[in-house]
Design an enzyme around this catalytic site. Sequence first.
Site, PDB file in Angstrom:
ATOM      1  N   SER A   1     -18.144  -9.665  29.976  1.00 53.55           N
ATOM      2  CA  SER A   1     -18.824 -10.372  28.886  1.00 53.55           C
ATOM      3  C   SER A   1     -18.680 -11.882  28.989  1.00 53.55           C
ATOM      4  CB  SER A   1     -18.288  -9.885  27.538  1.00 53.55           C
ATOM      5  OG  SER A   1     -16.898 -10.135  27.438  1.00 53.55           O
TER       6      SER A   1
ATOM      7  N   CYS B   1     -18.271 -13.401  32.032  1.00 50.11           N
ATOM      8  CA  CYS B   1     -18.537 -13.738  33.437  1.00 50.11           C
ATOM      9  C   CYS B   1     -19.978 -14.215  33.607  1.00 50.11           C
ATOM     10  CB  CYS B   1     -18.274 -12.517  34.314  1.00 50.11           C
ATOM     11  SG  CYS B   1     -18.496 -12.842  36.076  1.00 50.11           S
TER      12      CYS B   1
ATOM     13  N   GLY C   1     -11.218  -6.275  29.482  1.00 54.93           N
ATOM     14  CA  GLY C   1     -10.775  -7.596  29.061  1.00 54.93           C
ATOM     15  C   GLY C   1     -11.041  -7.829  27.596  1.00 54.93           C
TER      16      GLY C   1
ATOM     17  N   GLY D   1     -12.896 -16.726  30.240  1.00 59.52           N
ATOM     18  CA  GLY D   1     -12.913 -16.151  31.575  1.00 59.52           C
ATOM     19  C   GLY D   1     -12.015 -16.912  32.534  1.00 59.52           C
TER      20      GLY D   1
ATOM     21  N   ARG E   1      -8.748 -17.365  42.207  1.00 55.71           N
ATOM     22  CA  ARG E   1      -9.554 -16.154  42.048  1.00 55.71           C
ATOM     23  C   ARG E   1     -10.935 -16.307  42.679  1.00 55.71           C
ATOM     24  NH1 ARG E   1     -12.860 -12.798  38.884  1.00 55.71           N
ATOM     25  NH2 ARG E   1     -11.826 -10.817  38.398  1.00 55.71           N
TER      26      ARG E   1
ATOM     27  N   GLU F   1     -17.598 -20.013  36.708  1.00 55.48           N
ATOM     28  CA  GLU F   1     -18.153 -18.660  36.786  1.00 55.48           C
ATOM     29  C   GLU F   1     -17.759 -17.849  35.561  1.00 55.48           C
ATOM     30  OE1 GLU F   1     -18.148 -16.532  40.560  1.00 55.48           O
ATOM     31  OE2 GLU F   1     -17.526 -18.358  41.595  1.00 55.48           O
TER      32      GLU F   1
ATOM     33  N   GLY G   1     -31.348   5.447  19.968  1.00 50.13           N
ATOM     34  CA  GLY G   1     -29.964   5.906  19.959  1.00 50.13           C
ATOM     35  C   GLY G   1     -29.099   5.244  18.911  1.00 50.13           C
TER      36      GLY G   1
END
Length: 505
Positions: free
Chosen positions: A318, A320, A382, A408, A419, A432, A487
């Site tokens: 969410s 990223c 996360g 993030g 990372r 990112e 739905g």
Amino acid sequence: MAFYYEEPSRTFNEYLLVPGHTPASCIPAKVSLKTPLVRYRKGEEECPISLNVPMVSAIMAAVSDDRMAVALATEGGMSFIYGNQSIEDEAAMVARAKSYKAGFVVSDATLSPDMTLEQVLELKEKTGHSTMPVTAGASATGKLLGMVTERDYRLSRMPLDLKVSEFMTPREKLITAPADTTLSEANDIIWEHKLNSLPLVDANDCLAYLVFRKDYDSHKENPLEMLDHEKRYMVGAGINSRDYAERVPALVEAGVDVLCIDSSEGFSDWQKMTIEWVRERYGDSVKIGAGNVVDRDGFRFLAEAGADFVKVGIGGGSICITRETKGIGRGQATATIEVAKARDEYFEETGIYVPICSDGGIVYDHHISLALAMGADFVMLGRYFARFDESPSAKVLVNGNYMKEYWGEGSARARNWGRYDLGGKKSLSFEEGVDSYVPYAGSLKDNMAVTLLKIKSTMCNCGALTIPEFRDKAKLTLVSSTSIVEGGAHDVLLKDKTPYVGSAR
């Protein structure tokens, strides 16, 4: 010429499970969510490390510290403490998680006789501990002089500058036991003398450990606890592919149970070199996961390199923005399905089962069920865990609602170059990830109880009592955009939009 996939990549929200026959014996209370965490060989009696519930917390500063590790291990999952910090700080977090529930607790709230009641209250506020040993020099291993609990003082009748020596329970009135007392013997003493805690002292009457009645009770109330052979909580930790030669030994020394290479993209020589370094120095005694990948080739590469599990997912989190920034990634459902097939092929060829972890793209609780049905052995979350009291981020008031901060690892706030770096300079060249808020949801225990009940109920709807059986029996169907709208609640005026406790949204 570039290769083009014929099918679009799909998300979890584009699938539904079709219910199967539910026998009378298939009820949520009988469902087992036990699942392998690390690789094992065909014919072995059991996996070296299995999770009791298929949920682990993400390797993120906003999610996983030692407090989260303890809370999640209590419920049967595992936390991976974030690696975007100094080696010393990460190792200290691991050590605190391991010592928290060893049965034998090293005191982190210790007093000296000349401290004041005001200092006692400050230490209680800071640590959350109300039982505090009094030792020479306030050392955790100093000569035991007494004990202070909430029963030893009354704020309405005692001045704040009163010395600890004036109201503590002195050493001669304490029941203690030798430092080599076993946990079973210590619990017997606690029950025999109706104690809340038992200090263990060495031959010089110096404090060694404390054993608490509440830890015994907690174990009885939480039968799914993730405990090692010494009955300590199990904890994972994130590493990168740069300083592993210094970080891994420190984490191993601190007692870490599982490592995981934390990277936005795992199909790389750097991950292979990291795994090989661990294998050369520790053999199979140190467990290490790797990732992230999104296809068969990436999985095979890491499995053959010796990874103990492989994480699946790029760009689906969410917070990223890797897909938006670099145009790299794949729909989480499609990635999970393909990598699960690759894992099964690898198992048939080699007899080695390498578990896969679906990491990212989970918005609702039922997405966890879909990920398991599609072949994931467990999921990494996360945002789900960031919402709880136990996450390390701050709780803030935003527009009249309580929120938790969530950012993030690729954001400017985290600056986790290790990372995302591909062998270049030690800095974050571009973002990112984003800095954000998520709705505060309360305690981990309450929320997880609801989430796990949903998963078990779904499995029963498909006639399954175990995750492998669920995977074998699951029938999945793609849904149209209209079906997705159908739905949810529609064509009605909702009275209350407050989300249910346990919702991953």
